[in-house]
Write a protein that holds these residues in place. Sequence first.
Motif, PDB file in Angstrom:
ATOM      1  N   LYS A   1       0.800  -1.220   0.000  1.00 50.86           N
ATOM      2  CA  LYS A   1       0.000   0.000   0.000  1.00 50.86           C
ATOM      3  C   LYS A   1       0.839   1.280   0.000  1.00 50.86           C
ATOM      4  CE  LYS A   1      -4.001  -2.133   2.223  1.00 50.86           C
ATOM      5  NZ  LYS A   1      -4.960  -2.082   3.350  1.00 50.86           N
ATOM      6  N   MET A   2       2.141   1.132  -0.208  1.00 53.88           N
ATOM      7  CA  MET A   2       2.990   2.321  -0.214  1.00 53.88           C
ATOM      8  C   MET A   2       2.913   3.043  -1.556  1.00 53.88           C
ATOM      9  SD  MET A   2       6.338   0.947   1.890  1.00 53.88           S
ATOM     10  CE  MET A   2       7.249   2.461   1.587  1.00 53.88           C
ATOM     11  N   ASP A   3       3.452   4.258  -1.606  1.00 52.18           N
ATOM     12  CA  ASP A   3       3.446   5.097  -2.809  1.00 52.18           C
ATOM     13  C   ASP A   3       4.483   4.550  -3.797  1.00 52.18           C
ATOM     14  OD1 ASP A   3       3.700   7.044  -4.769  1.00 52.18           O
ATOM     15  OD2 ASP A   3       3.416   8.707  -3.368  1.00 52.18           O
ATOM     16  N   THR A   4       4.018   3.861  -4.840  1.00 50.18           N
ATOM     17  CA  THR A   4       4.927   3.229  -5.792  1.00 50.18           C
ATOM     18  C   THR A   4       5.717   4.259  -6.583  1.00 50.18           C
ATOM     19  OG1 THR A   4       3.264   1.488  -6.035  1.00 50.18           O
ATOM     20  CG2 THR A   4       5.093   1.470  -7.588  1.00 50.18           C
ATOM     21  N   GLU A   5       5.055   5.336  -6.977  1.00 49.42           N
ATOM     22  CA  GLU A   5       5.719   6.366  -7.768  1.00 49.42           C
ATOM     23  C   GLU A   5       6.873   7.000  -6.986  1.00 49.42           C
ATOM     24  OE1 GLU A   5       4.655  10.464 -10.286  1.00 49.42           O
ATOM     25  OE2 GLU A   5       3.081   9.326  -9.268  1.00 49.42           O
TER      26      GLU A   5
END
Length: 361
Positions: free
Chosen positions: A28-32
Amino acid sequence: MNKDLQSIQADRPDIITTEIEAISFYRKMDTEATVKDMIAGKYVLVEEFYSNGLQVLKELRKNLLLKHTDKSFQGQREYRAAFREASHRLLLKVKDNKLTVKKGPDSGWLTLLYPDVFEFYVSFPDMQGMNSSWQWHEKGLEIKTLNLTLHPFYGTYFPTRFDHLKLFDKWLKKYNGEKNNAIDIGVGSGILTFQLIQNGFKNIFATDSNKNAIIGVAEESKRLRFEELITLSHGDLFENCDVKADLIVFNPPWLLAKYALEEGIDKAMYYEEDLFPRFFEQAQEHLAPDGKIVLIFSNLAQVVDKESPHPIIEELRNHNRFRKELHLTRDVRASSRRTKRRDSRENEKVELWVLVPKVKK
């Protein structure tokens, strides 16, 4: 079979055995943002599930393709280099030869290639490569010209199309010369060597500059009970070879490299400019008076670029060492019957060249 092969250590992906500073990535982390950190030079450790790493790589491709819009050869090379550099900072942890993430592949190479290391980090792309290689190794590759299934070793080139092997098999079945000694330059996964044995050759000296190819052929030779007929040598071309051969076979790379090559499988696909001149110069020293050279090649380079030189034609045109005895060609079929090829490879033909020494006046 050589007794000193045990001293050859397989080439394997680089690993990190020390503790490192890395960003842990969860689903659920910010992939970008994570991808930007990788591009900036930071390590990212895949946590929880193996598929989380696939998610990061997908975002990395998207990010880099927006920056690398040049579709030329050089432009695409720069894109691949950027992707390789950043993607190899995406890590997986290995403990007791198993990935610590859930639902990850169980590759036997982790045990066979790293028997002396019990905890380390490996890059996600390298793990993908080992997983794919292990599946081929376990499943095996059916070679119909041999009526055998081979199990290619990690980091060893193996064919996915077989037209060139069928062409060689057709010629070999009609060969009526001496069958005492043969030399196989660039043995790869061993297919040409095994074809020679099945067609009655008594002694084959096989070489390769890729250590993994030598290890793999040694294992396959033992499994197939061919080891007494083969002498394997790790080296460049005819290095360490003192044989005068009735037949020299060479299935070289088919494309001229436009950049510096790395060792291993890279050199199975692309050749450096001096490869063929060195091969022909050395071949004449290792060929019996009535011997023949068989080269298995392709017109792919000329299909892609009509101005590209053909190294075998260049040898015959510019030197007085050999003459052409035979030149056979065969159309290359698509890898699948369902494939309707629309690229330049639809005009590709595999070639078999038989050269013999010129008679000196």
